[in-house]
Design an enzyme around this catalytic site. Structure first.
Site, PDB file in Angstrom:
ATOM      1  N   ASP A 108       5.344   2.748 -35.972  1.00 12.50           N
ATOM      2  CA  ASP A 108       4.763   1.797 -35.027  1.00 12.50           C
ATOM      3  C   ASP A 108       4.032   0.701 -35.807  1.00 12.50           C
ATOM      4  O   ASP A 108       3.195   0.998 -36.673  1.00 12.50           O
ATOM      5  CB  ASP A 108       3.791   2.516 -34.088  1.00 12.50           C
ATOM      6  CG  ASP A 108       3.296   1.613 -32.972  1.00 12.50           C
ATOM      7  OD1 ASP A 108       3.896   1.630 -31.889  1.00 12.50           O
ATOM      8  OD2 ASP A 108       2.293   0.887 -33.189  1.00 12.50           O
ATOM      9  N   ASN A 116       1.102 -10.685 -31.351  1.00 13.41           N
ATOM     10  CA  ASN A 116       1.790 -11.461 -30.314  1.00 13.41           C
ATOM     11  C   ASN A 116       0.832 -12.407 -29.606  1.00 13.41           C
ATOM     12  O   ASN A 116       1.152 -13.577 -29.361  1.00 13.41           O
ATOM     13  CB  ASN A 116       2.428 -10.510 -29.292  1.00 13.41           C
ATOM     14  CG  ASN A 116       3.866 -10.156 -29.626  1.00 13.41           C
ATOM     15  OD1 ASN A 116       4.534 -10.875 -30.362  1.00 13.41           O
ATOM     16  ND2 ASN A 116       4.339  -9.050 -29.101  1.00 13.41           N
ATOM     17  N   ASP A 125       8.456 -11.425 -33.170  1.00  8.29           N
ATOM     18  CA  ASP A 125       9.869 -11.105 -33.414  1.00  8.29           C
ATOM     19  C   ASP A 125      10.179 -11.095 -34.913  1.00  8.29           C
ATOM     20  O   ASP A 125      10.955 -10.259 -35.392  1.00  8.29           O
ATOM     21  CB  ASP A 125      10.770 -12.124 -32.709  1.00  8.29           C
ATOM     22  CG  ASP A 125      10.752 -11.965 -31.196  1.00  8.29           C
ATOM     23  OD1 ASP A 125      10.233 -10.935 -30.715  1.00  8.29           O
ATOM     24  OD2 ASP A 125      11.247 -12.873 -30.503  1.00  8.29           O
ATOM     25  N   GLU A 151       7.389  -2.241 -30.331  1.00  9.17           N
ATOM     26  CA  GLU A 151       7.148  -2.231 -31.779  1.00  9.17           C
ATOM     27  C   GLU A 151       7.394  -0.865 -32.396  1.00  9.17           C
ATOM     28  O   GLU A 151       6.986  -0.604 -33.532  1.00  9.17           O
ATOM     29  CB  GLU A 151       5.714  -2.682 -32.079  1.00  9.17           C
ATOM     30  CG  GLU A 151       4.623  -1.714 -31.672  1.00  9.17           C
ATOM     31  CD  GLU A 151       4.160  -1.887 -30.225  1.00  9.17           C
ATOM     32  OE1 GLU A 151       2.986  -1.563 -29.951  1.00  9.17           O
ATOM     33  OE2 GLU A 151       4.959  -2.345 -29.378  1.00  9.17           O
TER      34      GLU A 151
END
Length: 242
Positions: A108, A116, A125, A151
């Site tokens: 993770d 983000n 991304d 993620e």
């Protein structure tokens, strides 16, 4: 093309070619009022006339087989990272664990929501693609790798002993400790990893749950590290946190 695909293609090609030749032979006989005295000429004419149509039919079969294979690959691929998607990862892991034991890992990206929110989804991304590249570089060719969603990534190390799995996990942690340059700013990325030893024929979902528990223990331990789940103990750290 796999050997099975090749056999299927040849089988269809033979059937189609036979059908085309038979159809043209019947037409040739009808046109010449079933004149059986010139059978050789009828057969030759049939073969000559059927060649272009047979080639067209074979080309159509080849195209449809290729299209089917590409669509199947597309359905099993995470478009952002190019890794297997969750369904394909689960299926491949299930097939692998039916033949051997291994180590299941849940990976993770740390503080991904904050990345983000702060830098935008384009930067997020880029982080996901960078993580996918790290996984491709660090795992072995027979291991199973996929993006599980968001993620989160999954890795099944096929028939890997604990020591080898620890080394691979540590390399992934080190490789995931990245600094991505985005215009006038640097984005620091780390990943937390939870892992569990997986016996043969074990349930994949159950093992992912245990790996997920170990992964959260890694986050509680400071993030950017590898933690193995151990029965009877919540989890034990197997690498120093970054």
């Amino acid at each position: 093309m796999t050997p099975k695909d090749g056999i299927n293609f040849l089988s269809k090609a033979v059937l189609v070619n036979a059908a085309v030749v038979l159809a043209f032979f019947q037409i040739e006989i009808l046109v010449h009022d079933a004149d059986t005295h010139h059978a050789a000429e009828h057969v030759l004419a049939t073969l000559i006339l059927s060649v272009p149509f047979s080639l067209i039919a074979l080309a159509a079969i080849w195209y449809l087989n290729t299209l089917r294979r590409d669509l199947a690959k597309l359905a099993a691929t995470d478009l952002l990272t190019g890794l297997s998607n969750r369904r394909a990862f689960m299926s491949a892991s299930e097939n692998a664990t039916s033949q051997s034991r291994g180590i299941m890992m849940m990976i993770d990206l740390d503080h991904f929501k904050q990345i983000n929110d702060t830098y935008g989804h384009t930067v997020g991304d880029d982080c996901l693609r960078a993580m996918a590249d790290v996984l491709r570089e660090q795992v072995r060719t027979n291991d199973v790798v996929g993006r599980l969603g968001g993620e989160e990534f999954g890795v099944f190390l096929v028939d890997a002993p604990m020591e080898a799995a620890q080394q691979i996990g540590e390399r992934i942690c080190a490789g995931a400790s990245l600094t991505l340059s985005q215009a006038d700013r640097d984005v620091k990325v780390t990943a937390s990893i939870g892992a569990v030893e997986m016996p043969q024929f074990e349930d994949i979902e159950a093992m992912l749950t245990l790996a997920d528990m170990a992964m959260y223990q890694a986050k509680n331990a400071g993030r950017g590290c590898l933690v193995f789940w151990e029965k009877g103990v919540t989890a034990r750290a197997q690498a120093e946190c970054v």
